[in-house]
Design a protein around this motif. Structure first.
Motif, PDB file in Angstrom:
ATOM      1  N   ASN A   5      23.673  27.245   1.108  1.00 35.80           N
ATOM      2  CA  ASN A   5      24.298  27.509   2.400  1.00 35.80           C
ATOM      3  C   ASN A   5      24.375  26.274   3.280  1.00 35.80           C
ATOM      4  OD1 ASN A   5      24.835  30.272   2.039  1.00 35.80           O
ATOM      5  ND2 ASN A   5      22.641  30.667   2.240  1.00 35.80           N
ATOM      6  N   THR A   6      23.755  25.241   2.864  1.00 36.20           N
ATOM      7  CA  THR A   6      23.780  24.042   3.696  1.00 36.20           C
ATOM      8  C   THR A   6      24.368  22.869   2.927  1.00 36.20           C
ATOM      9  OG1 THR A   6      21.584  23.491   2.988  1.00 36.20           O
ATOM     10  CG2 THR A   6      21.791  24.750   5.025  1.00 36.20           C
ATOM     11  N   VAL A   7      25.513  23.109   2.296  1.00 34.20           N
ATOM     12  CA  VAL A   7      26.188  22.010   1.610  1.00 34.20           C
ATOM     13  C   VAL A   7      26.752  21.077   2.666  1.00 34.20           C
ATOM     14  CG1 VAL A   7      28.075  21.385   0.108  1.00 34.20           C
ATOM     15  CG2 VAL A   7      26.747  23.425  -0.379  1.00 34.20           C
ATOM     16  N   ASP A   8      26.307  19.850   2.619  1.00 32.58           N
ATOM     17  CA  ASP A   8      26.736  18.892   3.640  1.00 32.58           C
ATOM     18  C   ASP A   8      27.773  17.944   3.053  1.00 32.58           C
ATOM     19  OD1 ASP A   8      27.061  17.134   5.621  1.00 32.58           O
ATOM     20  OD2 ASP A   8      25.029  16.310   5.573  1.00 32.58           O
ATOM     21  N   PRO A   9      29.037  18.071   3.476  1.00 32.24           N
ATOM     22  CA  PRO A   9      30.081  17.225   2.876  1.00 32.24           C
ATOM     23  C   PRO A   9      29.951  15.760   3.253  1.00 32.24           C
ATOM     24  CG  PRO A   9      30.982  18.554   4.649  1.00 32.24           C
ATOM     25  CD  PRO A   9      29.575  19.008   4.463  1.00 32.24           C
ATOM     26  N   ILE A  10      29.094  15.472   4.248  1.00 29.77           N
ATOM     27  CA  ILE A  10      28.965  14.087   4.700  1.00 29.77           C
ATOM     28  C   ILE A  10      27.885  13.358   3.910  1.00 29.77           C
ATOM     29  CG2 ILE A  10      28.515  12.649   6.740  1.00 29.77           C
ATOM     30  CD1 ILE A  10      31.094  14.290   6.820  1.00 29.77           C
ATOM     31  N   HIS A  11      26.993  14.143   3.373  1.00 27.13           N
ATOM     32  CA  HIS A  11      25.832  13.544   2.708  1.00 27.13           C
ATOM     33  C   HIS A  11      26.231  12.553   1.621  1.00 27.13           C
ATOM     34  CE1 HIS A  11      21.906  13.176   0.966  1.00 27.13           C
ATOM     35  NE2 HIS A  11      22.380  13.537  -0.209  1.00 27.13           N
ATOM     36  N   GLN A  12      27.342  12.828   0.956  1.00 27.83           N
ATOM     37  CA  GLN A  12      27.758  11.961  -0.156  1.00 27.83           C
ATOM     38  C   GLN A  12      28.056  10.535   0.296  1.00 27.83           C
ATOM     39  OE1 GLN A  12      31.679  12.999  -1.666  1.00 27.83           O
ATOM     40  NE2 GLN A  12      32.069  14.178   0.179  1.00 27.83           N
ATOM     41  N   PHE A  13      28.285  10.337   1.605  1.00 26.46           N
ATOM     42  CA  PHE A  13      28.604   8.993   2.068  1.00 26.46           C
ATOM     43  C   PHE A  13      27.367   8.245   2.540  1.00 26.46           C
ATOM     44  CE2 PHE A  13      32.336  11.698   3.043  1.00 26.46           C
ATOM     45  CZ  PHE A  13      33.170  11.178   2.071  1.00 26.46           C
ATOM     46  N   ALA A  14      26.230   8.905   2.514  1.00 29.19           N
ATOM     47  CA  ALA A  14      25.015   8.268   3.012  1.00 29.19           C
ATOM     48  C   ALA A  14      24.651   7.067   2.160  1.00 29.19           C
ATOM     49  CB  ALA A  14      23.870   9.263   3.022  1.00 29.19           C
ATOM     50  N   ILE A  15      24.178   6.048   2.853  1.00 25.57           N
ATOM     51  CA  ILE A  15      23.740   4.842   2.152  1.00 25.57           C
ATOM     52  C   ILE A  15      22.229   4.771   2.259  1.00 25.57           C
ATOM     53  CG2 ILE A  15      23.682   2.329   2.305  1.00 25.57           C
ATOM     54  CD1 ILE A  15      26.578   2.366   2.985  1.00 25.57           C
ATOM     55  N   TYR A  16      21.579   4.614   1.155  1.00 27.45           N
ATOM     56  CA  TYR A  16      20.129   4.461   1.199  1.00 27.45           C
ATOM     57  C   TYR A  16      19.743   3.271   0.338  1.00 27.45           C
ATOM     58  CZ  TYR A  16      20.763   7.123  -3.107  1.00 27.45           C
ATOM     59  OH  TYR A  16      21.206   7.544  -4.322  1.00 27.45           O
ATOM     60  N   ASP A  17      18.661   2.638   0.755  1.00 26.71           N
ATOM     61  CA  ASP A  17      18.240   1.440   0.041  1.00 26.71           C
ATOM     62  C   ASP A  17      17.561   1.819  -1.257  1.00 26.71           C
ATOM     63  OD1 ASP A  17      19.235   0.173   2.166  1.00 26.71           O
ATOM     64  OD2 ASP A  17      17.297  -0.329   3.064  1.00 26.71           O
TER      65      ASP A  17
END
Lengths: 251, 221
Positions: A5-17
């Motif tokens: 229920n909390t599919v975040d379409p923005i998460h895929q663009f997150a940059i992590y080290d």
């Protein structure tokens, strides 16, 4: 992702080290990883497929030759034979954008070109090359780019600012076009895929209802592959046309 | 996701300069802007520690506009693109261009060779036909020559034979004439004898000379 229920379409663009290089503050992120992968794939493909230097090419070599001739014809068509000195540059741009876009289509992969800073940097690189080469090659005559030939003198005060603005907006349009397409495409795809998951968790009727967004998601995937290709092509074509201005400033 | 647009842009601009200077300046400047955001502390933590996936709401900043990542992205883009450009312009593209050039040269060479071979064939055909025509003419000339020589031979022989025949004919005629003359002479003699005998029977004796004269007189009439 775990909770449907909390599919975040923005998460895929997150940059992590992934790791940081000592105490230099330079970090290697997922974006960096996929840039390296993109460049590595291009270089490996082109070098390995042509290693045989076959007169009668095999499939891999034929694909590389087609890419070469495709971009070569593009540059020659837009900027003429003199513009062919920029062929390696345009080819690199095209291949980088194309492969980065394609990598973005693989699930869980990061899309390098979905970040405005990357596309803007590439667009600015084109602009810097255009301006740098234009002035180096033609000197002040390069400014004739903003003065279209055959325009009566009294219109020039209007035309010249328009030309200047249109020139200055080029890097913006070039970068935002690619960035926007990749970003919007991936968000849409994720949203529809999210619908499938959300509806699918609502029982039998939900599963039935999930078929529709599933079909959409499949269709969008195909569309996104097309967009990936077309945007890489558009980027390269526009870059060659801008480079044409550097080679032949008086149009 | 992106709500405080102007405040954020400030963060963006300042964070970029901060990043250029290096170190963890951006988090401090976020505080300086004074964005009244409960997640600021969280964000600080996230930028300080490397954060894997999981919690999607790790930051209020829309990732593509998160200026804290710009410096690293630009750095790696520069490294990667420079590498790509060098590999493309120094190795891959010259190699492919060379392959295409080589193929073009090969095709053109083959075409030229084929053209040369065809010209050679054409020349050979022409030479053959010339030789054939010459041979035919020669054969004709030989036939003609043979025919004329045979004809001359035949003509000569015929002439000889005719001449021979004519001579024989003449001889025969001469012989016939002589025989005839002799026969005629004999006729006079026989006539004279006959006359002498007849007259001798009828009238008595008559000399041979008188009988001959009478015969010659009669035969003259």
């Amino acid at each position: 992702m775990a909770d449907p229920n909390t599919v975040d379409p923005i998460h895929q663009f997150a940059i992590y080290d992934i790791f940081t290089l000592g105490d230099t503050g330079i970090s290697f992120s997922n974006s960096s990883l996929f840039m390296v992968l993109t460049v590595g794939t291009i270089a490996a493909w082109l070098l390995l497929s042509t290693a045989g230097r076959k007169i009668i090419p095999n499939r891999a070599q034929a694909a590389s030759e087609m890419l070469y001739e495709f971009v070569a014809n593009m540059v020659r068509g837009a900027a003429g034979t003199e513009g062919m000195k920029f062929f390696p540059f345009v080819f690199s741009l095209f291949m980088f954008v194309l492969v980065a876009n394609y990598f973005g289509m693989v699930p869980y992969f990061f899309t390098v070109t979905s970040h405005i800073i990357v596309t803007f940097a590439l667009a600015m690189l084109v602009m810097v090359v255009v301006i740098g080469y234009g002035f180096a090659r033609h000197g002040v005559k390069f400014l004739k780019l903003f003065v279209p030939a055959g325009v009566p003198g009294y219109v020039l005060p209007i035309v010249v600012p328009i030309e200047v603005i249109s020139f200055l907006s080029r890097p913006v349009s070039l970068s935002v076009r690619l960035f926007g397409n990749m970003l919007a495409g991936h968000i849409t795809l994720k949203v529809f895929a999210g619908f499938v998951v959300t509806l699918g968790s609502l029982g039998f009727l939900g599963v039935l209802g999930a078929v529709l967004p599933l079909i959409m998601a499949v269709a969008l995937t195909a569309l996104e592959f097309m967009v990936s290709t077309v945007q890489a092509y558009v980027f390269a074509v526009l870059a060659s046309m801008y480079l044409n201005d550097a080679v032949h400033p008086s149009h | 996701m992106v709500m405080p647009m102007d405040g954020q842009l400030l963060v963006l601009a300042q964070a970029e300069t901060g990043n250029a200077l290096g170190e963890t300046a951006p988090t401090i400047e976020v505080e300086e802007v004074g964005e009244p955001n409960p997640l600021t502390a969280d964000e600080q933590e996230l930028h300080a520690t490397t954060e894997a996936d999981g919690d999607a709401h790790h930051s209020d900043v829309f990732p593509p506009f998160d200026a804290t990542t710009f410096g690293d992205q630009l750095l790696w883009l520069a490294i990667c693109f420079a590498f790509l450009y060098v590999v493309m312009s120094r190795m891959a593209l010259p190699r492919i261009g060379g392959i295409l050039e080589q193929r073009k040269a090969r095709i053109e060479g083959d075409l030229a060779a084929a053209d040369y071979s065809r010209k050679k064939t054409d020349a050979a055909i022409a030479a053959y036909e010339a030789a054939l025509a010459e041979a035919r003419a020669k054969a004709q000339a030989m036939a003609e020559e043979t025919r004329t020589s045979i004809k001359a031979d035949i003509d000569g022989k015929r002439a000889q034979v005719e001449q021979d025949l004519a001579r024989k004919l003449e001889d025969a005629e001469a012989r016939i004439a002589a025989t005839k003359a002799q026969a005629l002479a004999n006729v006079d003699e026989i006539a004279a004898d006959t006359v002498q005998a007849l007259v001798g029977q009828l009238t008595g004796e008559v000399s041979q000379a008188e009988a001959r004269e009478a015969v010659s007189q009669v035969s003259k009439e």
